[in-house]
Design a protein around this motif. Sequence first.
Motif, PDB file in Angstrom:
ATOM      1  N   PRO A   1       8.700  -0.432   1.438  1.00  8.56           N
ATOM      2  CA  PRO A   1       9.603  -1.043   0.451  1.00  8.56           C
ATOM      3  C   PRO A   1      11.048  -1.016   0.921  1.00  8.56           C
ATOM      4  O   PRO A   1      11.469  -0.143   1.671  1.00  8.56           O
ATOM      5  CB  PRO A   1       9.409  -0.167  -0.790  1.00  8.56           C
TER       6      PRO A   1
ATOM      7  N   PRO B   1       8.548  -5.383  -4.717  1.00  9.63           N
ATOM      8  CA  PRO B   1       7.424  -4.590  -4.186  1.00  9.63           C
ATOM      9  C   PRO B   1       6.882  -5.180  -2.885  1.00  9.63           C
ATOM     10  O   PRO B   1       7.164  -6.330  -2.540  1.00  9.63           O
ATOM     11  CB  PRO B   1       6.378  -4.688  -5.301  1.00  9.63           C
ATOM     12  N   ILE B   2       6.109  -4.369  -2.166  1.00 10.76           N
ATOM     13  CA  ILE B   2       5.418  -4.880  -0.983  1.00 10.76           C
ATOM     14  C   ILE B   2       4.428  -5.949  -1.435  1.00 10.76           C
ATOM     15  O   ILE B   2       3.665  -5.728  -2.378  1.00 10.76           O
ATOM     16  CB  ILE B   2       4.683  -3.738  -0.257  1.00 10.76           C
TER      17      ILE B   2
END
Length: 750
Positions: free
Chosen positions: A269, A276-277
């Motif tokens: 991140p 978010p990823i």
Amino acid sequence: MKRPNKTACTLAVAAALANLATYAQEPDKVAKGLERIEVTARKTVESLQEVPVAVTSIGATELAEKGISVLTEVQQFSPNTTLQTSRGTNSTLTAFIRGVGQQDPLWGYEPGVGIYVDDVYMARPQGAVLDLLDVQRIEVLRGPQGTLYGKNTVGGAVKYVTKEMSGGAEFNAQATLGSYSQRDIKLTGQIPLVEDKLFLGFGYGNLNRDGYGNFLVAPNGQDQENYNKDIKAARLTLEFHPADNWFMRLNWDKTTDDSNAKGGYRLVPSLLTDAPIPDSKYDSYTSLPTWNKVELEGLSLTVNWDVSDALSVKYIGASRKSDSPTNIDFDNTGINLFDVPAVYDDENTSHELQANYQGESFTLVSGLYAYDSESCGLFDAILGGLGVTLETSGCNNSEAYAAYVQSSIDMTDKLSLTLGARYTREEKQATVFYGFLPGAAYPYSGWVDGYTRADGTGVPMSLGVDTDGDGVLDAPKKASWNRFTPRVGLEYQLDRDTMFYASYAQGFKSGTFNPRASTNERAADPEIADSIELGMKKDWNQQWRTNITLFWLDHKDRQYIVVEADPNDPTILGQNLGNAAKSKVQGLEAEVTYVATDNLTFDLALGYLDADLEQDESIGTPLVGLSNTPDYTLALSAKYVMDTDFGPVMFNGGYYYRDEYILFEDNAILKQDGYGMVNLSVSWESLEGNWYAGLHAKNLTDEEYMVGGYSFVGGINPDGGYLPGFGGDTTLAAYYGDPRTVSLTVGYRF
């Protein structure tokens, strides 16, 4: 969506291959024999089994039946070979053979694997991921090829050979539909303008596909597809046969890649945004425009004169240029923490004059070569968190001249000696402009002469020469090198079907200046690769073909570049370019073909290497291994031809495995675990030979594997987390190979 059971898929393919193997043992199915394969690895037409070089050749028929549509797929059939799409664009190539290559595509850096189209050198990695249009075969030459092919072939060479015209009127129309809305059209053909004398050939490809993913955040009004494809390619060829012993070909080609710039997948991140990823490896974020362009255009002339049955003279002249404005978001966030828009501009010309002689007991290949290139670029590293842009621009131009000769001499009826040598002289001159600008700056808005903007701002020259003694650099810096690269070999023809060979060859990669130089540093010297090979090429009872190579490669003076932030001042990007490492690689390559019956064939390609990398202790960052180089590669495939009343149907199944590898030599943060891919194809051709079709499924188990990335982290916390690096964030991103795809191709020719 639930992912498929990879083990089950792999076992299913293995079971299918086993069933075919069982069928192969039926006594009434006797094979007719192995195919003769012709190559031009030594710049003359020879049988693959007669060439004392480790070479893989894939012909047009095999390419079509397996649905191989782009150069990078060829890596699956050549041991110890890496041909992958680099970061940022769909057209930039990362090429390594036997642990030797170059993964940085910046102008001025020289590749370690030479790419050739009809013997014309492709100087830059941008645009080198070629879509296969009107191809006759692809040859992969492994090991240094410095004698016949010259500089920048320390790892090897990849040759793209297009089809010669047959003389009659021909036309071929082909359409492909597939996953992610793939929509490809290819049109090729030829027209006789003067009977038996003058022919016009043409080729056109329009290749489109939606993205594998999306930019979850992108500037308003920008196309949000990621990993999409939008390529147009065209070729025109004029062939003239004024007499039986004369051949002339004038060729023009142009490729335009308007695919979006690729966004990387953040592996950790961001510290500075709350995004978010992404869930998908093909999704990304960006604050840059998503457009991208790679445009290449070339003109070449080939003239061949058969002076006699023994002597031929050949001229190859070419002019190529490329233009690549691009947008690369290093941080892959919705804010400009570390954005790098760039422009690359390259032009080169080459001339080669060959004389080939075929005597009663010897052959001779000789030539003169001249090469002139101009490679320039500019990139802006926009550091939004710091409110500045680090701008780097310049040119790295080269002039090279060479003379070469190689002869194979019959010592006895079975023993022959190969002697070769090449002498090269090269001169380079370079300028680099390096410095900070306030705010955000973009190279495609106000770039006047490579370093000055329309508003009069600019950055100072950091690499060059002070011609008037006023303390200001104002002219290019120069360096020159001379190199003699020999080849010595012995070949022993035990019988008609068995050849043993041993060879020593040397190659070199051109010296160069650092295109990111922040100080007035000297040029790095050329890299030198010395290679010893022991090989056997044997056909057994016209059913088995075993080509085995053992090799030892000593790669000295590796040009090594460290790009990292100064630990005391993150606004300063430290640079280091020099001959800072060497490596020793030893390995094995085995290519085996088994013709079980007239209808069933098995192929195996196995590569293994063991590498030892040593570095100059003056480089502070420790090296951890060879990049883009797995210890093992394995390809196992089977082909079965079923004869029917409506034409032959060909079934092709294959499994390809790559062992683990790292993406950068100075760290193992971006490391790809070993993975395997399963590919299946069914193709058909009508009895008349005019209609054909193919159904191709690739990467059936939907493997996710890294092919490129960026690592700008400042270290690791005691708790295992990453510290911020250049740009003030934890920039760790990866680019991935193609996911599972299925496509259907239908074509008609006459």
